[in-house]
Structure formats: structure tokens, C-alpha cells
Design a protein around this motif. Structure first.
Motif, PDB file in Angstrom:
ATOM      1  N   SER A   1      -0.137 -11.211 -10.058  1.00 31.92           N
ATOM      2  CA  SER A   1       1.129 -10.564 -10.402  1.00 31.92           C
ATOM      3  C   SER A   1       1.170 -10.266 -11.897  1.00 31.92           C
ATOM      4  O   SER A   1       0.580 -10.987 -12.699  1.00 31.92           O
ATOM      5  CB  SER A   1       2.294 -11.482 -10.030  1.00 31.92           C
ATOM      6  N   ALA A   2       1.865  -9.216 -12.267  1.00 32.14           N
ATOM      7  CA  ALA A   2       2.061  -8.894 -13.680  1.00 32.14           C
ATOM      8  C   ALA A   2       3.274  -9.619 -14.246  1.00 32.14           C
ATOM      9  O   ALA A   2       3.634  -9.420 -15.408  1.00 32.14           O
ATOM     10  CB  ALA A   2       2.234  -7.386 -13.857  1.00 32.14           C
TER      11      ALA A   2
ATOM     12  N   PRO B   1     -13.445  -7.383  -7.986  1.00 31.78           N
ATOM     13  CA  PRO B   1     -12.016  -7.732  -7.990  1.00 31.78           C
ATOM     14  C   PRO B   1     -11.176  -6.701  -7.247  1.00 31.78           C
ATOM     15  O   PRO B   1     -11.542  -5.531  -7.124  1.00 31.78           O
ATOM     16  CB  PRO B   1     -11.665  -7.739  -9.491  1.00 31.78           C
ATOM     17  N   ASP B   2     -10.042  -7.162  -6.764  1.00 24.41           N
ATOM     18  CA  ASP B   2      -9.066  -6.309  -6.099  1.00 24.41           C
ATOM     19  C   ASP B   2      -8.423  -5.379  -7.123  1.00 24.41           C
ATOM     20  O   ASP B   2      -8.031  -5.810  -8.217  1.00 24.41           O
ATOM     21  CB  ASP B   2      -8.012  -7.213  -5.446  1.00 24.41           C
ATOM     22  N   ILE B   3      -8.294  -4.102  -6.789  1.00 25.04           N
ATOM     23  CA  ILE B   3      -7.792  -3.113  -7.745  1.00 25.04           C
ATOM     24  C   ILE B   3      -6.355  -3.399  -8.161  1.00 25.04           C
ATOM     25  O   ILE B   3      -5.988  -3.211  -9.335  1.00 25.04           O
ATOM     26  CB  ILE B   3      -7.932  -1.679  -7.186  1.00 25.04           C
ATOM     27  N   VAL B   4      -5.526  -3.885  -7.242  1.00 24.16           N
ATOM     28  CA  VAL B   4      -4.137  -4.205  -7.592  1.00 24.16           C
ATOM     29  C   VAL B   4      -4.098  -5.343  -8.614  1.00 24.16           C
ATOM     30  O   VAL B   4      -3.328  -5.317  -9.565  1.00 24.16           O
ATOM     31  CB  VAL B   4      -3.341  -4.573  -6.322  1.00 24.16           C
TER      32      VAL B   4
ATOM     33  N   ALA C   1      -2.750  -5.372 -12.469  1.00 26.34           N
ATOM     34  CA  ALA C   1      -1.773  -6.375 -12.906  1.00 26.34           C
ATOM     35  C   ALA C   1      -2.270  -7.101 -14.145  1.00 26.34           C
ATOM     36  O   ALA C   1      -1.498  -7.374 -15.078  1.00 26.34           O
ATOM     37  CB  ALA C   1      -1.502  -7.374 -11.782  1.00 26.34           C
ATOM     38  N   GLY C   2      -3.568  -7.400 -14.182  1.00 26.05           N
ATOM     39  CA  GLY C   2      -4.137  -8.046 -15.361  1.00 26.05           C
ATOM     40  C   GLY C   2      -4.020  -7.185 -16.603  1.00 26.05           C
ATOM     41  O   GLY C   2      -3.712  -7.671 -17.691  1.00 26.05           O
TER      42      GLY C   2
END
Length: 253
Positions: A58-59, A170-173, A177-178
């Protein structure tokens, strides 16, 4: 966050290790192996990274801190983005963090009027755009920046790239968020509230997180600051012995 591997004796003090953006815990394993003689070391993968694909990062900093709710108290070591998240955890849930080791980490990654030592936000914008086109190539480019200035960029890049691509991409979402966390998070003014002892480590040749930023953060938090000469953004690759010695000395006092 998810514990991927645990090293060391169960009766030893607990030490959590948290990696940076776009990579996974295996990069920190050699350092974990050296410290496991004295600590029970838990290697963590961030949500959407490495072998933690069932979660998404999460961001939101509050949501990030809640990821550690089920963990027992311990020492936290965070590298780069992992260091920012460890700082955030220490500020929001201090009962979970006994000591804090920040490796090439900053409370504010981008430049701001009160924080002049960050990178320009346009750098992160470019990575955000490239992720949509080619995740693997974008991460490879980010790794190039991480070894820049180390003096042996070619060898370091080869080693770190091989390690990174041994795990799922890694997952694109979670990657986006990172980047949002790196772009917007600013913990600098909160560092005065840090309650536990902290060690701030930097590489003299780090081009990603400037030594001046790490030193300023150590002053804000009244923590200990130390520079590793000859190291870049990933000092655990070729300076692991020196790094381990510094960390051990800090944790023993």
C-alpha cells in the motif's frame, strides 16, 4: 510483510531485515548469515515482492505499519525503501522496535525545501512510466543506479541482477505503490520523536540516497551516524565484513 527465511538460534535476540524497492530479501541474506551467529534473523519480503505475491504493498504509511502487527518485538534493519518503512514502524508502533538500523535510507527520498538532499521527483516519474512498458528492464535500470559510483559497477551489477531475478518479478501495483511512498512520504520532521536507539549507515559513493541526507536524519533523531568509504547504495555486497562489525558494535551497546 512476510518472513521468507529465518537464520540463527531461536533463543537469540530477534532481528528483522527489510529490503528495498523492486528487489527481495535474498540480497540481504549474506549479511543475515553473518549476523545470525548472535541473532535470530528474519528475512522479510515486502508485499508484492519476491515470494510474497499474495499481498500488495500500500502507498499508505498507516497500512504499511500495520503489516507488522503480528510480529513480536525486535530489532529492525531496513535498506533503502525498507529503511523508510522501518522508520515509519518505529514512529507509529514503537513497542515493536527495540533498536533501529537504517542502511542507506532516508526519511524523505525526494527534494523538498526543508530537505535539499533528495532526488528530483521526475526521476521516480520516469520509473513509473517505464514499469508500464517493461518491469524487468525497469528494475535492471534501477539496479544500475544502485551500484553507480561504487567503483566496480559492472561486477556489482552482475551480482545483484543475478540475485534479484532468481525470484518472481514484483507485482506492478506494489511497484507503483513503492514509488508513491518514495515520492510522497516525508518522515523527516517526525524523527525527533524516535524513541529507540538508531544507527544510520551510508556509503560514501551512494548516488541514490546521499550521505548528507543520512547524516541529517541521524542528527534529527539523535542517532549514531557512520559512513562506509568506498561503498555505494548496496554496501552489503563488497563491504559486508565492515558493515557487520559496525552493526554488531551498535547492537551490543
Amino acid at each position: 510483510m512476510k518472513i521468507i527465511e529465518t537464520l540463527g538460534c531461536a533463543q537469540s535476540p530477534v532481528l528483522y531485515m527489510l529490503h528495498g524497492w523492486g528487489v527481495h530479501s535474498a540480497l540481504l541474506k549474506p549479511l543475515a548469515e553473518q549476523l545470525s551467529a548472535d541473532y535470530q534473523v528474519h528475512l522479510l519480503d515486502l508485499p508484492g515482492h519476491g515470494f510474497n505475491q499474495n499481498q500488495q504493498l500500500s502507498a499508505d504509511l498507516t497500512a504499511c505499519a500495520q503489516l507488522a502487527d503480528d510480529f513480536e518485538p525486535g530489532i529492525w534493519l531496513g535498506w533503502s525503501l525498507g529503511g523508510m518503512l522501518a522508520m515509519n514502524l518505529a514512529l507509529n508502533k514503537p513497542h515493536l522496535v527495540q533498536k533501529l538500523v537504517l542502511l542507506c535510507a532516508t526519511p524523505c527520498f525526494t527534494q523538498k525545501e526543508h530537505w535539499p538532499h533528495g532526488v528530483e521527483s521526475s526521476v521516480l516519474d520516469q520509473f513509473g512510466e517505464r514499469i508500464q512498458e517493461d518491469i524487468k528492464q525497469t528494475i535492471r535500470r534501477f539496479l544500475q543506479l544502485e551500484v553507480l559510483g561504487s567503483g566496480d559497477e559492472k561486477d556489482q551489477l552482475k551480482k545483484i541482477t543475478q540475485q534479484v531475478f532468481q525470484a518472481p518479478l514484483p507485482d506492478i501495483v506494489s511497484l507503483q505503490a513503492g514509488l508513491q511512498l518514495l515520492r510522497h512520504a516525508d518522515l523527516s520532521l517526525s524523527l525527533k520523536n524516535l524513541q529507540m536507539p538508531s544507527l544510520w549507515l551510508t556509503g560514501r559513493r551512494d548516488r541514490m540516497v546521499r550521505p548528507a541526507a543520512v547524516q541529517m536524519a541521524s542528527e534529527y533523531s539523535q542517532g549514531k551516524y557512520q559512513m562506509i568509504r568506498g561503498a555505494g547504495h548496496a554496501p552489503f555486497i563488497h563491504h559486508s565484513d565492515e558493515l557487520t562489525e559496525i552493526i554488531r558494535e551498535f547492537l551490543c551497546h
